[in-house]
Design a protein around this motif. Sequence first.
Motif, PDB file in Angstrom:
ATOM      1  N   VAL A 138       0.851  -1.190   0.000  1.00  0.00           N
ATOM      2  CA  VAL A 138       0.000   0.000   0.000  1.00  0.00           C
ATOM      3  C   VAL A 138       0.888   1.242   0.000  1.00  0.00           C
ATOM      4  O   VAL A 138       1.636   1.490   0.948  1.00  0.00           O
ATOM      5  N   ASP A 139       0.796   2.009  -1.066  1.00  0.00           N
ATOM      6  CA  ASP A 139       1.622   3.200  -1.256  1.00  0.00           C
ATOM      7  C   ASP A 139       1.007   4.365  -0.487  1.00  0.00           C
ATOM      8  O   ASP A 139      -0.020   4.910  -0.877  1.00  0.00           O
ATOM      9  N   ASN A 140       1.636   4.740   0.590  1.00  0.00           N
ATOM     10  CA  ASN A 140       1.117   5.773   1.481  1.00  0.00           C
ATOM     11  C   ASN A 140       0.862   7.088   0.742  1.00  0.00           C
ATOM     12  O   ASN A 140      -0.260   7.607   0.710  1.00  0.00           O
ATOM     13  N   ASN A 166      -8.153   5.330   7.398  1.00  0.00           N
ATOM     14  CA  ASN A 166      -7.197   4.589   6.570  1.00  0.00           C
ATOM     15  C   ASN A 166      -5.843   4.346   7.222  1.00  0.00           C
ATOM     16  O   ASN A 166      -5.079   3.496   6.774  1.00  0.00           O
ATOM     17  N   MET A 167      -5.488   5.115   8.243  1.00  0.00           N
ATOM     18  CA  MET A 167      -4.210   4.980   8.954  1.00  0.00           C
ATOM     19  C   MET A 167      -2.982   5.197   8.065  1.00  0.00           C
ATOM     20  O   MET A 167      -1.902   4.651   8.328  1.00  0.00           O
ATOM     21  N   MET A 168      -3.141   6.012   7.030  1.00  0.00           N
ATOM     22  CA  MET A 168      -1.975   6.425   6.265  1.00  0.00           C
ATOM     23  C   MET A 168      -1.249   7.543   7.018  1.00  0.00           C
ATOM     24  O   MET A 168      -1.889   8.396   7.642  1.00  0.00           O
ATOM     25  N   LYS A 218      -1.532  -5.059   8.502  1.00  0.00           N
ATOM     26  CA  LYS A 218      -0.608  -4.831   9.612  1.00  0.00           C
ATOM     27  C   LYS A 218       0.502  -3.841   9.290  1.00  0.00           C
ATOM     28  O   LYS A 218       1.191  -3.380  10.210  1.00  0.00           O
ATOM     29  N   THR A 219       0.694  -3.495   8.022  1.00  0.00           N
ATOM     30  CA  THR A 219       1.707  -2.483   7.702  1.00  0.00           C
ATOM     31  C   THR A 219       1.184  -1.072   7.916  1.00  0.00           C
ATOM     32  O   THR A 219       1.966  -0.121   7.909  1.00  0.00           O
ATOM     33  N   TYR A 220      -0.136  -0.921   8.108  1.00  0.00           N
ATOM     34  CA  TYR A 220      -0.639   0.426   8.367  1.00  0.00           C
ATOM     35  C   TYR A 220      -1.520   0.526   9.606  1.00  0.00           C
ATOM     36  O   TYR A 220      -1.626   1.596  10.200  1.00  0.00           O
TER      37      TYR A 220
END
Length: 325
Positions: A138-140, A166-168, A218-220
């Motif tokens: 997922v490209d922030n 979205n937790m970006m 889990k990455t964001y």
Amino acid sequence: MSNAFDRHRRLRRTPAMRDLVRETHLNKEDLIYPLFVLEESGQRNEVSSMPGVYQVSLDRLTEEMKEIKALGIQAVLLFGLPKEKDEVGTQAYDNEGVIQQATRLIKQEYPEILVVADTCLCEYTSHGHCGVIHDGYVDNDASLPLHVQTAVSQAQAGADIIAPSNMMDGFVKEIREGLDEAGFENIPIMSYAVKYASAFYGPFREAADSTPQFGDRKTYQMDPANRIEALREADTDVEEGADFLIVKPALSYLDIVREVKDRYTLPVVAYNVSGEYSLIKAAAQNGWVDEKAIVMEKITSMKRAGADLIITYFAKDIAQWLSES
């Protein structure tokens, strides 16, 4: 003869006495009710894992809102289920998207009810993630402009509050600037400031049709083991212009709710999530627990921990119980 101990039970002796000294109170005004809105016509589909929760089509939304209004609930949180999805979640920021249509309908028929618009892409992307995918990740930064477009289109449709989930990194800053530039400087942001990568979200993903088609989030979303990280996340959102701070989930994270409340002066919102709802519903249907008693105890614990507002699928039940008490 004097006693060598305190008589704390004096203040618990009768129901009236307990009411008189009660420290924490729950009101209808504290509740935000989530709604899942479909574009298809003539639909009111019960979510199999969430008894009593429905996906409601636009043409049946008015009858749903009539019940919500009659119960005294003053705010709804909208999630959309579009007919079509694509890689970049185009329907999320389409001015004729399902949430935009639902918002206009509600504000026309029930202008006094606050519309909180969930601002995310996961329900609209074919891959089920909350942003744009590049090389399987997922490209922030590439995702942020789409979240801004979504927020602005929701505000244009009449949303009272924008709730980006979205937790970006940088999402509050970018959305705040985007809203201000579009002339919506008075529209507040209810940020999902502290959102954990939780196993309690399972039923929601059925209700919103938003299960990731690969990997996980889990990455964001945050590691459930982390406490200090939650405060860093909230610090950033406050600095970037958030007006409310959401802690999600609520029940397993009441320590975080209290820390956020103690640290900031902004309203704190606890999200009583789908898994927390479904566990109680299943136990109640099996006769294992007293549903009303356990729900009211649980929701009161969220208020006691410091939540000013609570997003909950039990909102209609709670509103009814409060009216009867």
